[in-house]
Scaffold this active site. Structure first.
Site, PDB file in Angstrom:
ATOM      1  N   HIS A  18       3.141   5.264   8.196  1.00 19.38           N
ATOM      2  CA  HIS A  18       3.488   5.103   6.779  1.00 19.38           C
ATOM      3  C   HIS A  18       2.596   6.018   5.955  1.00 19.38           C
ATOM      4  O   HIS A  18       1.495   5.663   5.557  1.00 19.38           O
ATOM      5  CB  HIS A  18       3.299   3.638   6.355  1.00 19.38           C
ATOM      6  CG  HIS A  18       3.678   3.352   4.936  1.00 19.38           C
ATOM      7  ND1 HIS A  18       3.831   2.064   4.468  1.00 19.38           N
ATOM      8  CD2 HIS A  18       3.937   4.156   3.874  1.00 19.38           C
ATOM      9  CE1 HIS A  18       4.165   2.094   3.177  1.00 19.38           C
ATOM     10  NE2 HIS A  18       4.210   3.368   2.807  1.00 19.38           N
ATOM     11  N   HIS A  20       3.214   9.443   2.963  1.00 17.19           N
ATOM     12  CA  HIS A  20       4.128  10.295   2.209  1.00 17.19           C
ATOM     13  C   HIS A  20       3.519  11.685   2.103  1.00 17.19           C
ATOM     14  O   HIS A  20       2.390  11.834   1.609  1.00 17.19           O
ATOM     15  CB  HIS A  20       4.371   9.709   0.820  1.00 17.19           C
ATOM     16  CG  HIS A  20       4.957   8.326   0.858  1.00 17.19           C
ATOM     17  ND1 HIS A  20       6.299   8.086   0.775  1.00 17.19           N
ATOM     18  CD2 HIS A  20       4.361   7.112   0.999  1.00 17.19           C
ATOM     19  CE1 HIS A  20       6.520   6.787   0.845  1.00 17.19           C
ATOM     20  NE2 HIS A  20       5.355   6.173   0.990  1.00 17.19           N
ATOM     21  N   HIS A 198      10.414   0.065   2.109  1.00 15.60           N
ATOM     22  CA  HIS A 198       9.259  -0.474   1.404  1.00 15.60           C
ATOM     23  C   HIS A 198       9.676  -1.812   0.798  1.00 15.60           C
ATOM     24  O   HIS A 198      10.653  -1.886   0.039  1.00 15.60           O
ATOM     25  CB  HIS A 198       8.841   0.472   0.275  1.00 15.60           C
ATOM     26  CG  HIS A 198       8.128   1.699   0.742  1.00 15.60           C
ATOM     27  ND1 HIS A 198       8.632   2.552   1.698  1.00 15.60           N
ATOM     28  CD2 HIS A 198       6.933   2.237   0.350  1.00 15.60           C
ATOM     29  CE1 HIS A 198       7.776   3.550   1.885  1.00 15.60           C
ATOM     30  NE2 HIS A 198       6.742   3.376   1.088  1.00 15.60           N
ATOM     31  N   GLU A 201       5.437  -5.066  -1.400  1.00 14.22           N
ATOM     32  CA  GLU A 201       4.194  -4.502  -1.952  1.00 14.22           C
ATOM     33  C   GLU A 201       3.979  -5.117  -3.339  1.00 14.22           C
ATOM     34  O   GLU A 201       3.011  -5.833  -3.572  1.00 14.22           O
ATOM     35  CB  GLU A 201       4.291  -2.986  -2.034  1.00 14.22           C
ATOM     36  CG  GLU A 201       3.052  -2.323  -2.611  1.00 14.22           C
ATOM     37  CD  GLU A 201       3.237  -0.820  -2.797  1.00 14.22           C
ATOM     38  OE1 GLU A 201       2.208  -0.129  -2.943  1.00 14.22           O
ATOM     39  OE2 GLU A 201       4.385  -0.336  -2.827  1.00 14.22           O
ATOM     40  N   ASP A 279      -0.669   5.699   3.623  1.00 18.52           N
ATOM     41  CA  ASP A 279       0.276   5.742   2.512  1.00 18.52           C
ATOM     42  C   ASP A 279       0.237   7.095   1.791  1.00 18.52           C
ATOM     43  O   ASP A 279       1.009   7.984   2.087  1.00 18.52           O
ATOM     44  CB  ASP A 279       0.013   4.578   1.547  1.00 18.52           C
ATOM     45  CG  ASP A 279       1.217   4.239   0.677  1.00 18.52           C
ATOM     46  OD1 ASP A 279       2.252   4.919   0.780  1.00 18.52           O
ATOM     47  OD2 ASP A 279       1.126   3.282  -0.117  1.00 18.52           O
ATOM     48  N   ASP A 280      -0.670   7.233   0.824  1.00 19.42           N
ATOM     49  CA  ASP A 280      -0.844   8.481   0.074  1.00 19.42           C
ATOM     50  C   ASP A 280      -2.342   8.804   0.069  1.00 19.42           C
ATOM     51  O   ASP A 280      -3.047   8.520  -0.905  1.00 19.42           O
ATOM     52  CB  ASP A 280      -0.326   8.314  -1.365  1.00 19.42           C
ATOM     53  CG  ASP A 280       1.148   7.974  -1.394  1.00 19.42           C
ATOM     54  OD1 ASP A 280       1.972   8.893  -1.265  1.00 19.42           O
ATOM     55  OD2 ASP A 280       1.477   6.779  -1.535  1.00 19.42           O
TER      56      ASP A 280
END
Length: 341
Positions: A18, A20, A198, A201, A279-280
């Protein structure tokens, strides 16, 4: 013999499931790409960009995230940001990465889908050739846009179908339930693609349930709020549905106020198939090993827990069974070597 967690995690083979690609643009690279393409930035220095990474919710992050995407213009740009991430992941002993790219955010500003995909895929090939790290590409639909747009993206990407691992659903959850994309996910599954969403969250447990029961996803990205529904937790545990949890992301976006209150340990105790991911990473202050260590320190996860998370990451991947078996054997070998006198 007590093992040093930092050293253990540094060498622990793992997958990341996961992240991006657009969320891995480090500030230095952002300025380099902006200069390359003549794109004005609202920040004057790298430090100013880093100071802007203080978010109060998901939407405040997305506003900055989409602004940063503007520096991605050419095939070379998409290659360079993807290659930079895979190089960094390789340093964290990530053996396999499954990455999201959000084509709609680029095509809507005039960048051709071919530019996006060819740049990313070339970087994936280079990373496997040069570093031995394998990877897969997931195309993410933006949930604030109409379902018809997602279906159009699926059609447009058909020429690359043999290079696309699957499709996902991302963006602001609130007001955009998974059920909005039931036809899109059915079309993805009919074409043989793996699917993730997603959910949970910022959205409620019902969004996680919709993703599993209506969209029939292979994985849930995040999934935190499933813990609000004990029956759902039992169902997810029985199914073995993977959750791609992103601890430092949750902290930065105020999903949790403190890492000591993160639900990852609770998920593991409940028998959920939880994994740890970044994630990021450039926006949230940590790549995958930083996330492992933050959970070790804040939640008291021990070597058994860290090993389990790595094993979960391999089993939750979309890799063929024989490749999974080889990587699981590598994890066992690392554990044995770490415990040897």
């Amino acid at each position: 013999m007590a093992l040093d967690a930092a050293r253990y995690v540094a060498g622990l083979p793992k997958a990341e499931l996961h992240m991006h690609i657009e969320g891995s643009i480090e500030p230095e690279l952002m300025f380099e790409l902006a200069a390359r393409n003549g794109v004005p930035l609202r920040w004057k220095t790298v430090e100013e960009v880093r100071q802007a990474y203080r978010f109060h919710n998901l939407q405040s992050f997305l506003d900055l995230y989409y602004d940063g995407c503007r520096v991605l213009v050419t095939e070379r740009d998409f290659h360079d940001v993807t290659r930079a991430y895979l190089r960094r992941a390789h340093a964290d002993r990530v053996r396999h990465a499954e990455m999201f790219i959000g084509p709609q955010g680029h095509t809507r500003r005039g960048v051709a889908l071919e530019t996006v995909l060819e740049g990313v895929l070339a970087a994936m090939d280079a990373a496997e050739r040069e570093d031995g790290i394998t990877s897969g590409l997931l195309l993410g639909a933006q949930r604030h846009l109409p379902e018809e747009d997602a279906l159009a993206m699926l059609e447009a990407a058909e020429p690359w179908r043999d290079r696309i691992l699957g499709y996902g659903l991302g963006g602001a959850e609130v007001g955009n339930p998974p059920s909005k994309f039931a036809r899109f996910f059915a079309a993805c599954r009919e074409r043989g693609f793996r699917v993730t969403a997603h959910a949970g969250e910022e959205g409620p447990a019902s969004y996680v349930r919709e993703s599993v029961e209506l969209l029939q996803v292979d994985r849930i990205d995040h999934g935190n709020s499933c813990l609000d529904d004990p029956a759902l937790v039992a169902e997810l545990a029985a199914r073995g549905t993977p959750l791609t949890v992103c601890p430092l992301s949750n902290l930065r976006l105020r999903v949790v106020e403190d890492m000591t209150r993160h639900p990852l340990a609770t998920m593991l105790r409940a028998g959920l198939n939880a994994t740890v991911n970044s994630d990021d990473p450039s926006y949230f202050g940590g790549y995958v090993n930083d996330n492992y260590l933050a959970c070790h320190e804040a939640l008291g996860l021990d070597i058994d827990d860290l090993t389990l998370l790595a094993r979960n990451s391999i089993r939750a991947s979309f890799l063929p069974a024989e490749r999974q078996a080889a990587l699981l054997a590598d994890i066992d070998a690392w554990r044995a070597a770490a415990e040897a006198p």
